[in-house]
Design a protein around this motif. Structure first.
Motif, PDB file in Angstrom:
ATOM      1  N   GLY A  10       0.824  -1.190   0.000  1.00 31.04           N
ATOM      2  CA  GLY A  10       0.000   0.000   0.000  1.00 31.04           C
ATOM      3  C   GLY A  10       0.865   1.250   0.000  1.00 31.04           C
ATOM      4  O   GLY A  10       2.061   1.205  -0.298  1.00 31.04           O
ATOM      5  N   GLY A  11       0.288   2.401   0.339  1.00 29.13           N
ATOM      6  CA  GLY A  11       1.063   3.630   0.452  1.00 29.13           C
ATOM      7  C   GLY A  11       1.894   3.925  -0.772  1.00 29.13           C
ATOM      8  O   GLY A  11       1.390   4.027  -1.891  1.00 29.13           O
ATOM      9  N   GLY A  12       3.211   4.040  -0.569  1.00 27.28           N
ATOM     10  CA  GLY A  12       4.104   4.386  -1.661  1.00 27.28           C
ATOM     11  C   GLY A  12       4.225   3.317  -2.724  1.00 27.28           C
ATOM     12  O   GLY A  12       4.601   3.623  -3.864  1.00 27.28           O
ATOM     13  N   ASP A  13       3.929   2.057  -2.385  1.00 27.65           N
ATOM     14  CA  ASP A  13       3.995   1.008  -3.400  1.00 27.65           C
ATOM     15  C   ASP A  13       3.003   1.278  -4.529  1.00 27.65           C
ATOM     16  O   ASP A  13       3.227   0.887  -5.676  1.00 27.65           O
ATOM     17  CB  ASP A  13       3.707  -0.364  -2.784  1.00 27.65           C
ATOM     18  N   ALA A  14       1.889   1.952  -4.211  1.00 31.41           N
ATOM     19  CA  ALA A  14       0.913   2.292  -5.244  1.00 31.41           C
ATOM     20  C   ALA A  14       1.478   3.329  -6.203  1.00 31.41           C
ATOM     21  O   ALA A  14       1.241   3.268  -7.417  1.00 31.41           O
ATOM     22  CB  ALA A  14      -0.372   2.814  -4.600  1.00 31.41           C
ATOM     23  N   ILE A  33      -4.458  -0.659 -10.399  1.00 30.93           N
ATOM     24  CA  ILE A  33      -3.553  -0.822  -9.257  1.00 30.93           C
ATOM     25  C   ILE A  33      -4.387  -1.196  -8.045  1.00 30.93           C
ATOM     26  O   ILE A  33      -5.232  -0.414  -7.590  1.00 30.93           O
ATOM     27  CB  ILE A  33      -2.752   0.467  -9.007  1.00 30.93           C
ATOM     28  N   LEU A  34      -4.184  -2.398  -7.558  1.00 31.45           N
ATOM     29  CA  LEU A  34      -4.903  -2.907  -6.392  1.00 31.45           C
ATOM     30  C   LEU A  34      -4.038  -2.643  -5.166  1.00 31.45           C
ATOM     31  O   LEU A  34      -2.914  -3.156  -5.073  1.00 31.45           O
ATOM     32  CB  LEU A  34      -5.179  -4.401  -6.555  1.00 31.45           C
ATOM     33  N   THR A  35      -4.536  -1.847  -4.236  1.00 30.92           N
ATOM     34  CA  THR A  35      -3.688  -1.385  -3.145  1.00 30.92           C
ATOM     35  C   THR A  35      -4.470  -1.225  -1.849  1.00 30.92           C
ATOM     36  O   THR A  35      -5.670  -0.931  -1.859  1.00 30.92           O
ATOM     37  CB  THR A  35      -3.030  -0.040  -3.511  1.00 30.92           C
ATOM     38  N   TYR A  36      -3.783  -1.408  -0.734  1.00 31.14           N
ATOM     39  CA  TYR A  36      -4.375  -1.069   0.557  1.00 31.14           C
ATOM     40  C   TYR A  36      -4.534   0.446   0.678  1.00 31.14           C
ATOM     41  O   TYR A  36      -3.752   1.212   0.112  1.00 31.14           O
ATOM     42  CB  TYR A  36      -3.458  -1.508   1.701  1.00 31.14           C
ATOM     43  N   ALA A  37      -5.525   0.861   1.444  1.00 36.25           N
ATOM     44  CA  ALA A  37      -5.575   2.248   1.918  1.00 36.25           C
ATOM     45  C   ALA A  37      -4.928   2.228   3.302  1.00 36.25           C
ATOM     46  O   ALA A  37      -5.593   2.173   4.333  1.00 36.25           O
ATOM     47  CB  ALA A  37      -7.014   2.743   1.997  1.00 36.25           C
ATOM     48  N   TRP A  38      -3.609   2.233   3.290  1.00 36.59           N
ATOM     49  CA  TRP A  38      -2.843   2.074   4.533  1.00 36.59           C
ATOM     50  C   TRP A  38      -1.686   3.065   4.462  1.00 36.59           C
ATOM     51  O   TRP A  38      -0.615   2.785   3.943  1.00 36.59           O
ATOM     52  CB  TRP A  38      -2.330   0.640   4.642  1.00 36.59           C
ATOM     53  N   ASP A  39      -1.931   4.256   4.992  1.00 37.03           N
ATOM     54  CA  ASP A  39      -0.960   5.337   4.924  1.00 37.03           C
ATOM     55  C   ASP A  39      -0.311   5.577   6.281  1.00 37.03           C
ATOM     56  O   ASP A  39      -0.826   5.154   7.331  1.00 37.03           O
ATOM     57  CB  ASP A  39      -1.636   6.636   4.456  1.00 37.03           C
ATOM     58  N   PRO A  45      -4.511   9.402  10.746  1.00 33.45           N
ATOM     59  CA  PRO A  45      -4.231   9.269  12.178  1.00 33.45           C
ATOM     60  C   PRO A  45      -4.774   7.998  12.805  1.00 33.45           C
ATOM     61  O   PRO A  45      -4.489   7.717  13.973  1.00 33.45           O
ATOM     62  CB  PRO A  45      -4.922  10.507  12.778  1.00 33.45           C
ATOM     63  N   LEU A  46      -5.551   7.216  12.049  1.00 35.04           N
ATOM     64  CA  LEU A  46      -6.094   5.966  12.573  1.00 35.04           C
ATOM     65  C   LEU A  46      -5.153   4.815  12.247  1.00 35.04           C
ATOM     66  O   LEU A  46      -4.753   4.641  11.096  1.00 35.04           O
ATOM     67  CB  LEU A  46      -7.477   5.696  11.976  1.00 35.04           C
ATOM     68  N   PRO A  47      -4.782   3.994  13.211  1.00 33.92           N
ATOM     69  CA  PRO A  47      -3.877   2.866  12.956  1.00 33.92           C
ATOM     70  C   PRO A  47      -4.489   1.841  12.018  1.00 33.92           C
ATOM     71  O   PRO A  47      -5.710   1.671  11.956  1.00 33.92           O
ATOM     72  CB  PRO A  47      -3.656   2.268  14.351  1.00 33.92           C
ATOM     73  N   GLY A  48      -3.615   1.155  11.274  1.00 34.88           N
ATOM     74  CA  GLY A  48      -4.057   0.058  10.426  1.00 34.88           C
ATOM     75  C   GLY A  48      -4.657   0.521   9.116  1.00 34.88           C
ATOM     76  O   GLY A  48      -4.724   1.714   8.814  1.00 34.88           O
ATOM     77  N   PRO A  49      -5.126  -0.446   8.306  1.00 32.90           N
ATOM     78  CA  PRO A  49      -5.671  -0.140   6.978  1.00 32.90           C
ATOM     79  C   PRO A  49      -7.139   0.262   7.042  1.00 32.90           C
ATOM     80  O   PRO A  49      -7.867  -0.104   7.967  1.00 32.90           O
ATOM     81  CB  PRO A  49      -5.514  -1.464   6.232  1.00 32.90           C
ATOM     82  N   ALA A  78     -10.411   9.591   9.492  1.00 37.82           N
ATOM     83  CA  ALA A  78      -9.529   8.816   8.619  1.00 37.82           C
ATOM     84  C   ALA A  78      -8.936   9.705   7.526  1.00 37.82           C
ATOM     85  O   ALA A  78      -9.508  10.734   7.154  1.00 37.82           O
ATOM     86  CB  ALA A  78     -10.285   7.654   7.994  1.00 37.82           C
ATOM     87  N   GLY A  79      -7.791   9.289   7.020  1.00 36.15           N
ATOM     88  CA  GLY A  79      -7.159   9.985   5.907  1.00 36.15           C
ATOM     89  C   GLY A  79      -6.674   8.984   4.883  1.00 36.15           C
ATOM     90  O   GLY A  79      -6.486   7.806   5.188  1.00 36.15           O
ATOM     91  N   SER A  80      -6.488   9.427   3.648  1.00 39.50           N
ATOM     92  CA  SER A  80      -6.005   8.541   2.591  1.00 39.50           C
ATOM     93  C   SER A  80      -5.439   9.366   1.443  1.00 39.50           C
ATOM     94  O   SER A  80      -5.993  10.411   1.093  1.00 39.50           O
ATOM     95  CB  SER A  80      -7.139   7.653   2.072  1.00 39.50           C
ATOM     96  N   THR A  81      -4.365   8.873   0.857  1.00 45.21           N
ATOM     97  CA  THR A  81      -3.797   9.509  -0.330  1.00 45.21           C
ATOM     98  C   THR A  81      -4.447   9.020  -1.617  1.00 45.21           C
ATOM     99  O   THR A  81      -4.195   9.589  -2.684  1.00 45.21           O
ATOM    100  CB  THR A  81      -2.283   9.212  -0.415  1.00 45.21           C
TER     101      THR A  81
END
Length: 368
Positions: A10-14, A33-39, A45-49, A78-81
Motif C-alpha cells: 500500500g502507500g508508496g507502493d501504489a 492498481i490494487l492497493t491497501y488504503a494504509w498510509d 491518524p487511525l492505525p491500520g488499513p 480517517a485519511g487517505s492519499t
C-alpha cells in the motif's frame, strides 16, 4: 489491454506501481492498481488499513472490490492519499481490504481478475521486506506485504513478483536478499519518474521517494524514518528484480502462517507469534503519543537553527541526504506540519532540494 499491479504494502507502493506501469507497459495499456488504503499516521491518524466503509464516493467494480475515484473521500478522522492519486495519475485504483484476512484478499483478487481479464498480474514491493523471514532485527512492517504474498501465491493465475529498489525501505539490507533476487527486468531512469513527478512533490512515501531519487541519479547515504535508519543509494538501488514466488514464500514465515486467515485480527496474532510484534500495535502506540503532542509554530529562524544542528549531527554519520519526514520528526514537529516545513526549507535553501530528497549541506549554511 489491461495490466493489474498489486501494490504489496500500500502507500508508496501504489505510486511505484504507477511509475513501473509507465516504464514497462507505456501509456497505451490501462493500469489497474490494487492497493491497501494504509498510509502513514501523518496522513491517516487511525492505525491500520482502511476498509470500504471508511470512504464515501467509492465505485463498485465487482461484488467484492471497490475502486477509489478522485471524488472519493475518507470519512473523518480517517485519511487517505488514494483519492488524490486517482485525480493525478491515469490509473484505476482498486481497494485491497485485508479485514477478512488472506482468504478475503483471494476473493477480491479472483473477482477483480475475472472482471478486468488482465494481460498480466504483477505483485510489486519496494524495498524487499516481502522477502523477510520474520526475525530480522531491522524488520518493521511485514504484515501488509505478507498478506499480499499469501493471497497472490494462492491465485489460480500467473503472478510475477517484482522487488524494486532492494533495501530502500531500510528494513532488509540488500545483501540479505541477494541470493533470492532474480533477473533485473528494468532499471529505472530519470525519464521513468516523469509519470509520477507531481505526486512525488507531496506524497510522503520514503521508499518510493528514494527509488525515484536513485533513478534520477542521486547517490550517497539517506537517513529515513523517525529512527534515522541509514540507506545507501547506489546504482543498484534503481533496479527492478523478478523474484520466484515459491522462493519468496519459502523465506517468508509469516506469509506461510497466515495463508488461511479469515480476519485481520487473526493475521495480527500470527505476526506477533512469528515476528514478535504487529506493526498495527506500533501504529496504535505511536498514535496515542502523537495525540499528546502540541503543534509548534514554524518560526523560520528557529527552524533554520535547528536544521543546522541536525545537519551537523548527521554529517558526522556520513549522511548525504534525508527525507522531509525524517526532518519533521527530528525537529520534534507533528506529522501534519511536514508540508509546511518542506515549503519553508525549499524556499530558503533551494540548492539543497534534490527532488524528492533533502541534501545535507557540506557545512553549516550561512543565515538565510
Amino acid at each position: 489491454m489491461t495490466r493489474l499491479i498489486v501494490a504489496a504494502g500500500g502507500g508508496g507502493d501504489a505510486v511505484a506501481a504507477a511509475m513501473l506501469h509507465a516504464a514497462l507497459y507505456g501509456n497505451e495499456d490501462q493500469a489497474v492498481i490494487l492497493t491497501y488504503a494504509w498510509d502513514r499516521l501523518l496522513i491517516d491518524p487511525l492505525p491500520g488499513p482502511r476498509r470500504p466503509a471508511d470512504f464515501t464516493g467509492l465505485e463498485r467494480l465487482t461484488p467484492d472490490v471497490w475502486s477509489v475515484p478522485a471524488q472519493a473521500r475518507p470519512i473523518a478522522p480517517a485519511g487517505s492519499t488514494l483519492p488524490r492519486l486517482a485525480a493525478e495519475l491515469p490509473a484505476t485504483f482498486a481497494l485491497l481490504d485485508p479485514h477478512q484476512g488472506a482468504a478475503g484478499l483471494i476473493r477480491q483478487l479472483e473477482s477483480l481478475v475475472d472482471h478486468v481479464q488482465p494481460a498480466s498480474i504483477d505483485l510489486l514491493d519496494v524495498g524487499g521486506d516481502i522477502l523477510a523471514q520474520g526475525d530480522e532485527p531491522t524488520l518493521r512492517s511485514p504484515l501488509a506485504d505478507s498478506l499480499a504474498l499469501a493471497a497472490c501465491c494462492q491465485l489460480n493465475e500467473h503472478v510475477r513478483l517484482l522487488v524494486a529498489g532492494p533495501g530502500l525501505d531500510g528494513e532488509l539490507p540488500p545483501q540479505a536478499m541477494t541470493s533470492v533476487l532474480g533477473p533485473v527486468v528494468h532499471t529505472l531512469t530519470a525519464e521513468d519518474t516523469t509519470a509520477v513527478s507531481t505526486v512525488l512533490e507531496w506524497h510522503p512515501s520514503e521508499a518510493t521517494g528514494l527509488l525515484a531519487a536513485t533513478a534520477r541519479g542521486v547517490r550517497g547515504t539517506c537517513e529515513i524514518r523517525d529512527a534515522g535508519i541509514p540507506v545507501r543509494l547506489t546504482d543498484e538501488s534503481r533496479a527492478v528484480h523478478e523474484v520466484d514466488m515459491d522462493d519468496a514464500l519459502s523465506r517468508n514465515r509469516l506469509a506461510r502462517a497466515i495463508m488461511s486467515t479469515t480476519n485481520l485480527d487473526e493475521a495480527e496474532a500470527y505476526s506477533r507469534e512469528v515476528c514478535g510484534y504487529s506493526e498495527i500495535d506500533y501504529e496504535r502506540n505511536k498514535a496515542l503519543w502523537l495525540d499528546e503532542q502540541q503543534p509548534t509554530n514554524l518560526d523560520p529562524a528557529t527552524i533554520r537553527r535547528q536544521l543546522d544542528q541536525f545537519e551537523a549531527e548527521v554529517r558526522t554519520r556520513g549522511v548525504t541526504h534525508t527525507t522531509f519526514r525524517r526532518i519533521t520528526e527530528a525537529l520534534g514537529l507533528k506529522g501534519g506540519q511536514r508540508d509546511e516545513l518542506r515549503q519553508l526549507l525549499i524556499a530558503s535553501r533551494p540548492e539543497q532540494y534534490e527532488a524528492p530528497l533533502w541534501r545535507i549541506a557540506d557545512e553549516v549554511s550561512s543565515p538565510s
